[in-house]
Design an enzyme around this catalytic site. Structure first.
Site, PDB file in Angstrom:
ATOM      1  N   GLY A  48       0.854  -1.197   0.000  1.00 60.23           N
ATOM      2  CA  GLY A  48       0.000   0.000   0.000  1.00 60.23           C
ATOM      3  C   GLY A  48       0.886   1.243   0.000  1.00 60.23           C
ATOM      4  O   GLY A  48       0.728   2.142   0.826  1.00 60.23           O
ATOM      5  N   THR A  51       0.076   5.994  -1.812  1.00 62.14           N
ATOM      6  CA  THR A  51      -0.637   7.186  -1.329  1.00 62.14           C
ATOM      7  C   THR A  51      -0.704   7.146   0.201  1.00 62.14           C
ATOM      8  O   THR A  51      -0.353   6.142   0.819  1.00 62.14           O
ATOM      9  CB  THR A  51      -2.092   7.256  -1.882  1.00 62.14           C
ATOM     10  OG1 THR A  51      -2.757   6.035  -1.546  1.00 62.14           O
ATOM     11  CG2 THR A  51      -2.142   7.445  -3.383  1.00 62.14           C
ATOM     12  N   TYR A 235     -16.968   4.580  13.141  1.00 65.70           N
ATOM     13  CA  TYR A 235     -15.657   3.979  12.860  1.00 65.70           C
ATOM     14  C   TYR A 235     -15.295   2.906  13.901  1.00 65.70           C
ATOM     15  O   TYR A 235     -15.467   1.725  13.666  1.00 65.70           O
ATOM     16  CB  TYR A 235     -14.569   5.074  12.751  1.00 65.70           C
ATOM     17  CG  TYR A 235     -13.376   4.571  11.979  1.00 65.70           C
ATOM     18  CD1 TYR A 235     -13.128   4.987  10.682  1.00 65.70           C
ATOM     19  CD2 TYR A 235     -12.495   3.628  12.540  1.00 65.70           C
ATOM     20  CE1 TYR A 235     -12.047   4.487   9.957  1.00 65.70           C
ATOM     21  CE2 TYR A 235     -11.421   3.124  11.825  1.00 65.70           C
ATOM     22  CZ  TYR A 235     -11.205   3.562  10.540  1.00 65.70           C
ATOM     23  OH  TYR A 235     -10.149   3.060   9.833  1.00 65.70           O
TER      24      TYR A 235
HETATM   25  P1  NAD Z   1      -4.980   5.334   0.921  1.00 68.28           P
HETATM   26  O1  NAD Z   1      -6.241   5.121   0.166  1.00 68.28           O
HETATM   27  O2  NAD Z   1      -4.293   6.651   0.791  1.00 68.28           O
HETATM   28  O3  NAD Z   1      -3.886   4.206   0.499  1.00 68.28           O
HETATM   29  C1  NAD Z   1      -4.229   2.887   0.217  1.00 68.28           C
HETATM   30  C2  NAD Z   1      -3.075   2.163  -0.461  1.00 68.28           C
HETATM   31  O4  NAD Z   1      -3.477   0.799  -0.684  1.00 68.28           O
HETATM   32  C3  NAD Z   1      -2.689   2.716  -1.851  1.00 68.28           C
HETATM   33  O5  NAD Z   1      -1.284   2.615  -2.009  1.00 68.28           O
HETATM   34  C4  NAD Z   1      -3.371   1.746  -2.815  1.00 68.28           C
HETATM   35  O6  NAD Z   1      -2.742   1.650  -4.100  1.00 68.28           O
HETATM   36  C5  NAD Z   1      -3.212   0.462  -2.040  1.00 68.28           C
HETATM   37  N1  NAD Z   1      -4.156  -0.587  -2.425  1.00 68.28           N
HETATM   38  C6  NAD Z   1      -5.509  -0.600  -2.304  1.00 68.28           C
HETATM   39  N2  NAD Z   1      -6.012  -1.777  -2.747  1.00 68.28           N
HETATM   40  C7  NAD Z   1      -4.952  -2.530  -3.149  1.00 68.28           C
HETATM   41  C8  NAD Z   1      -4.803  -3.839  -3.684  1.00 68.28           C
HETATM   42  N3  NAD Z   1      -5.859  -4.636  -3.900  1.00 68.28           N
HETATM   43  N4  NAD Z   1      -3.561  -4.252  -3.998  1.00 68.28           N
HETATM   44  C9  NAD Z   1      -2.465  -3.466  -3.809  1.00 68.28           C
HETATM   45  N5  NAD Z   1      -2.542  -2.239  -3.267  1.00 68.28           N
HETATM   46  C10 NAD Z   1      -3.774  -1.772  -2.953  1.00 68.28           C
HETATM   47  O7  NAD Z   1      -5.300   4.978   2.421  1.00 68.28           O
HETATM   48  P2  NAD Z   1      -4.734   5.464   3.846  1.00 68.28           P
HETATM   49  O8  NAD Z   1      -5.711   6.399   4.429  1.00 68.28           O
HETATM   50  O9  NAD Z   1      -3.300   5.820   3.755  1.00 68.28           O
HETATM   51  O10 NAD Z   1      -4.905   4.111   4.668  1.00 68.28           O
HETATM   52  C11 NAD Z   1      -3.854   3.177   4.868  1.00 68.28           C
HETATM   53  C12 NAD Z   1      -4.107   2.471   6.191  1.00 68.28           C
HETATM   54  O11 NAD Z   1      -4.046   3.432   7.246  1.00 68.28           O
HETATM   55  C13 NAD Z   1      -5.502   1.824   6.282  1.00 68.28           C
HETATM   56  O12 NAD Z   1      -5.403   0.623   6.992  1.00 68.28           O
HETATM   57  C14 NAD Z   1      -6.287   2.836   7.091  1.00 68.28           C
HETATM   58  O13 NAD Z   1      -7.380   2.286   7.781  1.00 68.28           O
HETATM   59  C15 NAD Z   1      -5.204   3.316   8.049  1.00 68.28           C
HETATM   60  N6  NAD Z   1      -5.487   4.611   8.708  1.00 68.28           N
HETATM   61  C16 NAD Z   1      -5.941   5.687   8.000  1.00 68.28           C
HETATM   62  C17 NAD Z   1      -6.249   6.870   8.670  1.00 68.28           C
HETATM   63  C18 NAD Z   1      -6.785   8.075   7.924  1.00 68.28           C
HETATM   64  O14 NAD Z   1      -7.343   8.969   8.552  1.00 68.28           O
HETATM   65  N7  NAD Z   1      -6.594   8.166   6.632  1.00 68.28           N
HETATM   66  C19 NAD Z   1      -6.047   6.981  10.049  1.00 68.28           C
HETATM   67  C20 NAD Z   1      -5.510   5.888  10.745  1.00 68.28           C
HETATM   68  C21 NAD Z   1      -5.250   4.700  10.056  1.00 68.28           C
END
Ligand code: NAD
Length: 392
Positions: A48, A51, A235
């Protein structure tokens, strides 16, 4: 092509290659201004990586620790007529900057949930890195194809147990209004756990371990959001929260299963931020806009890069990191402490259509949203013709 943002609801359907490169560059510059991360890992796999939190972690590992990084993401490449996704351009920019700094970087674009992609990654590790010292699990996906059954599961964002009525902000219509969300069915809960829970993280670690590419003393972490009272109904205590609870189960299982390589497995709790994943969650744009205002005033506001820099330097690679009673690393304390939450709650009760733009930092929210797709940077000329065909 001249590229202007095409916003549809909570998503922007295009991206600007020069702006995305600027977004990556600013994060790299932030990391370079910080002290290097002590005892940093040298070979890092980020699942992941293109982004949000995964990209930021990759930048910290590479530019704050000198790591060779292998990324996995699921992004659309550009064509003559259509831009690539932001994650595509971010990855290209990361590769460019890593190359200039003499840092190894490889990214595999495909479905991280599949066995084929896991095999491809293992081959790349064997060929280029030998082993990995850190595995970051930062996927956010609305669906997952189970590699064993072939069934496709979809996640849902719904409360659990009872319906929930609350305020939300519709970014498209610029409206604060009430929404009622019906409780999830058992199937919806189980499917969300299947997509966003710990099963795939465990499959990754098993595959890496069985292939002999997990270094002794390797660490792994998956990301969670815990939040507080205002966000719990949608959430923490909702379908996505059930999936996140499953990460805690998986982390426990990983810690007991892979003692032969002394694997350290953690769930890391990060603060709420504008990312492609979080803008899709009802209530979050309103909560985040209010929270941004409060935290900026307190001087405690952080973005993905500040959070992940602290995660590595004060958490994963600190001598005595503080863990909560579920063995999690907590980077979310500036958001979830009682005083900050009390201020956000006061605003939450006051906010309505008329005062939203006074009480909330929507400007900050919207700017971060535009930046995700490479728009809204004051030093990028958006009237310029740019070539969408960027590669890495
Ligand atoms: P994001 O959407 O910015 O990033 C998601 C990433 O996953 C991207 O790189 C995308 O290409 C990749 N991805 C998605 N499906 C895929 C697949 N099938 N195969 C390969 N790659 C795949 O999301 P984010 O907000 O950075 O979230 C990342 C983690 O952090 C998640 O577990 C989220 O719950 C957690 N998180 C997010 C927040 C927030 O507020 N954004 C807060 C705390 C925790």
């Amino acid at each position: 092509m001249v590229i202007k943002p095409k916003i549809r609801g909570f998503i922007c359907t295009n991206a600007h290659p020069v702006g995305c490169a600027e977004n990556v560059k600013r994060q790299i510059e932030y990391v370079k201004r910080q002290p290097a991360v002590n005892d940093a890992p040298k070979r890092v796999l980020v699942i992941g990586s293109s982004t949000g939190y995964g990209l930021a972690t990759r930048i910290v590992a590479a530019f704050g620790g000198g790591a060779k990084t292998l990324g996995v993401c699921f992004e659309k490449e550009p064509s003559e007529r259509k831009t690539g996704t932001a994650g595509w351009y971010n990855t290209a920019a990361f590769h460019q900057q890593a190359g200039e700094a003499g840092l190894y970087a490889k990214t595999i674009n495909g479905d991280a949930f599949s066995d084929e992609l896991k095999t491809e990654v293992i081959e790349a590790i064997k060929a280029d890195l030998g082993e990995v010292d850190l595995v970051i699990y930062s996927l956010a996906s609305p669906k997952r194809k189970d590699p064993e059954s072939g069934d496709v599961f979809s996640s849902t964002l719904k409360p659990v147990g009872q319906s929930y009525t609350t305020k939300t902000y519709d970014t498209d219509k610029d409206k604060v209004h009430e929404i009622s969300l019906e409780p999830a069915t058992d199937d919806e809960i189980n499917n969300t756990v299947k997509v966003m829970g710990g099963e795939d993280w465990e499959r990754w670690i098993k595959a890496l371990h069985d292939a002999g590419v997990l270094a002794k003393g390797a660490k792994t972490t998956a990301y969670t959001y815990i939040g507080k009272k205002l966000t719990w109904p949608i959430y923490g205590h909702a379908t996505i929260g059930k999936a996140k609870e499953d990460l805690d189960r998986a982390a426990d299982a990983l810690r007991t299963q892979y003692t032969d390589v002394q694997l350290e497995a953690y769930v890391s709790s990060l603060k709420a931020l504008v990312t492609q994943a979080s803008s899709a969650i009802p209530v979050m744009p309103l909560y985040i806009s209010l929270m941004y205002g409060v935290m900026k005033e307190e001087g405690t506001h952080e973005g993905c890069i500040e959070q992940t820099y602290r995660l590595l330097s004060e958490g994963l690679y600190a001598a005595n990191p503080s863990l909560d009673d579920a063995h999690r690393l907590r980077m979310d304390g500036h958001e979830t402490n009682d005083q900050t939450q009390a201020k956000i709650e006061t605003l939450w009760h006051q906010v309505n259509q008329d005062n939203f733009h006074q009480l909330a930092d929507y400007e900050g929210y919207h700017q971060d949203f535009l930046h995700l797709f490479g728009f809204g940077f004051d030093n990028v000329d958006y009237e310029q013709d740019v070539d969408p065909l960027v590669n890495w």
